[in-house]
Design a protein around this motif. Structure first.
Motif, mmCIF file in Angstrom:
data_model
loop_
_atom_site.group_PDB
_atom_site.id
_atom_site.type_symbol
_atom_site.label_atom_id
_atom_site.label_comp_id
_atom_site.label_asym_id
_atom_site.label_seq_id
_atom_site.Cartn_x
_atom_site.Cartn_y
_atom_site.Cartn_z
ATOM 1 N N PRO A 76 0.826 -1.210 0.000
ATOM 2 C CA PRO A 76 0.000 0.000 0.000
ATOM 3 C C PRO A 76 0.858 1.257 0.000
ATOM 4 O O PRO A 76 1.901 1.320 0.659
ATOM 5 N N GLY A 77 0.420 2.245 -0.744
ATOM 6 C CA GLY A 77 1.137 3.505 -0.801
ATOM 7 C C GLY A 77 0.181 4.679 -0.780
ATOM 8 O O GLY A 77 -1.040 4.511 -0.690
ATOM 9 N N VAL A 78 0.746 5.866 -0.867
ATOM 10 C CA VAL A 78 -0.053 7.082 -0.987
ATOM 11 C C VAL A 78 0.536 7.927 -2.105
ATOM 12 O O VAL A 78 1.732 7.869 -2.385
ATOM 13 N N GLN A 79 -0.317 8.686 -2.738
ATOM 14 C CA GLN A 79 0.115 9.678 -3.713
ATOM 15 C C GLN A 79 0.009 11.041 -3.053
ATOM 16 O O GLN A 79 -0.980 11.345 -2.375
ATOM 17 N N MET A 80 1.037 11.871 -3.229
ATOM 18 C CA MET A 80 1.073 13.177 -2.593
ATOM 19 C C MET A 80 1.191 14.263 -3.653
ATOM 20 O O MET A 80 2.037 14.193 -4.544
ATOM 21 N N ALA A 110 2.679 3.683 2.436
ATOM 22 C CA ALA A 110 1.644 4.107 3.383
ATOM 23 C C ALA A 110 2.089 3.932 4.830
ATOM 24 O O ALA A 110 1.564 4.608 5.719
ATOM 25 N N VAL A 111 3.047 3.048 5.072
ATOM 26 C CA VAL A 111 3.501 2.821 6.445
ATOM 27 C C VAL A 111 4.724 3.656 6.795
ATOM 28 O O VAL A 111 5.164 3.639 7.947
ATOM 29 N N ASN A 112 5.256 4.390 5.834
ATOM 30 C CA ASN A 112 6.439 5.226 6.094
ATOM 31 C C ASN A 112 5.972 6.587 6.596
ATOM 32 O O ASN A 112 6.032 7.605 5.885
ATOM 33 N N THR A 113 5.504 6.608 7.830
ATOM 34 C CA THR A 113 4.919 7.836 8.375
ATOM 35 C C THR A 113 5.940 8.953 8.488
ATOM 36 O O THR A 113 5.594 10.131 8.385
ATOM 37 N N GLY A 114 7.207 8.592 8.696
ATOM 38 C CA GLY A 114 8.236 9.624 8.798
ATOM 39 C C GLY A 114 8.406 10.375 7.494
ATOM 40 O O GLY A 114 8.490 11.611 7.478
ATOM 41 N N ALA A 115 8.458 9.640 6.365
ATOM 42 C CA ALA A 115 8.592 10.294 5.068
ATOM 43 C C ALA A 115 7.361 11.128 4.751
ATOM 44 O O ALA A 115 7.474 12.258 4.246
ATOM 45 N N ILE A 116 6.179 10.582 5.036
ATOM 46 C CA ILE A 116 4.940 11.325 4.765
ATOM 47 C C ILE A 116 4.914 12.622 5.574
ATOM 48 O O ILE A 116 4.550 13.691 5.066
ATOM 49 N N ARG A 117 5.316 12.542 6.823
ATOM 50 C CA ARG A 117 5.350 13.749 7.668
ATOM 51 C C ARG A 117 6.332 14.774 7.110
ATOM 52 O O ARG A 117 6.029 15.976 7.053
ATOM 53 N N LEU A 118 7.508 14.300 6.662
ATOM 54 C CA LEU A 118 8.500 15.212 6.097
ATOM 55 C C LEU A 118 7.967 15.901 4.847
ATOM 56 O O LEU A 118 8.108 17.130 4.680
ATOM 57 N N SER A 152 -3.109 12.902 -1.498
ATOM 58 C CA SER A 152 -4.260 13.088 -2.371
ATOM 59 C C SER A 152 -5.076 11.816 -2.556
ATOM 60 O O SER A 152 -6.284 11.880 -2.805
ATOM 61 N N ARG A 153 -4.437 10.635 -2.438
ATOM 62 C CA ARG A 153 -5.190 9.388 -2.600
ATOM 63 C C ARG A 153 -4.354 8.202 -2.156
ATOM 64 O O ARG A 153 -3.123 8.290 -2.068
ATOM 65 N N GLU A 154 -5.046 7.100 -1.898
ATOM 66 C CA GLU A 154 -4.374 5.838 -1.628
ATOM 67 C C GLU A 154 -3.967 5.208 -2.958
ATOM 68 O O GLU A 154 -4.704 5.275 -3.941
ATOM 69 N N MET A 155 -2.781 4.598 -2.961
ATOM 70 C CA MET A 155 -2.277 3.932 -4.154
ATOM 71 C C MET A 155 -1.814 2.529 -3.798
ATOM 72 O O MET A 155 -1.599 2.199 -2.631
ATOM 73 N N ARG A 156 -1.671 1.691 -4.832
ATOM 74 C CA ARG A 156 -1.149 0.340 -4.665
ATOM 75 C C ARG A 156 0.062 0.148 -5.575
ATOM 76 O O ARG A 156 0.074 0.621 -6.717
#
Length: 239
Positions: free
Chosen positions: A89-93, A208-216, A225-229
């Protein structure tokens, strides 16, 4: 956001390989796959039919891996013969609000730098890096005493140009001995500046589990913007 760009962002591989990076992969019907020495990514419609699965299998070959990229909140329902090897699972930013800034220390990397780029990505594992990944777009780096210690660049390019397109930032990595100095952030901002100068929208993907990168990245102005796979599949065996 234009509807066609929104659709491309949800399903980036077919849009990229039917568009501005068509020379880096192959398309069959509604399925698309990057060349194996460029990227492991493949794609097809978000709601594929049997023929789409068959086309993707034909592009990849029997018993071969492919990372299926698409918007969604769960692994795909696979036809008989396909195997899910890793659910990712990932996220698009979206970086529309992220300020870009050129960096005097950032140098544009080229063919002469490929060996060092491969070495840095092998040691830091920012994501898939293959023999021809560096050909996909513009890559910037920072050197210390002549050695490449940080890098960031471009991967998928979606939609049109003139303000309607988007470019993905990728391969953001820093030598472990130089982390904590803000080098990656500086390079991301420099890559953003180049993307925005072309009239395009910057975006990136993160686990999606890399909360540190997402926070940065949020601190830099990106928004989820959305959930990705990015699910690693294996095509049916031959015969």
């Amino acid at each position: 956001m234009p509807a066609d760009l929104d659709a491309a962002l949800r399903n980036p591989v077919p849009d990229t390989l039917n568009g501005r990076l068509r020379e880096f992969g192959t398309v069959r019907g509604r399925a698309a796959r990057f060349a194996p020495d460029v990227s492991p990514f493949g794609g097809m419609p978000l709601h594929p039919e049997d023929g789409d699965w068959a086309d993707l299998a034909a592009l990849c070959g029997p018993g071969e891996p492919v990372v299926l990229v698409r918007a969604g909140d769960g692994p795909p329902a696979l036809p008989i013969g396909w195997r899910l090897e890793r659910a990712f699972p990932g996220v698009q930013m979206d970086g529309s609000a992220a300020p870009g800034e050129p960096d005097d220390d950032a140098i544009e990397l080229g063919p002469a730098d490929r060996a060092e780029m491969a070495d840095l990505t092998a040691r830091t594992e920012p994501g898939p890096w293959l023999a021809r990944t560096a050909e996909l777009g513009r890559f910037l780096g920072i050197r210390h005493d002549g050695r490449l210690v940080a890098m960031a660049g471009e991967r998928m390019r979606l939609g049109g140009t003139g303000g309607a397109g988007a470019t993905e930032i990728s391969a953001v990595c820093t030598d472990p001995l130089f982390r904590g100095k803000g080098l990656a952030g500086r390079l991301v901002r420099a890559v953003i500046a180049g993307i925005v100068a072309r009239g395009e929208r910057p975006l990136l993907h993160a686990s999606a589990v890399n909360t540190g990168a997402i926070r940065l990245y949020r601190q830099m102005g990106f928004e989820v913007s959305r959930e990705m796979r990015f699910d690693l599949l294996r095509t049916p065996d031959g015969g």
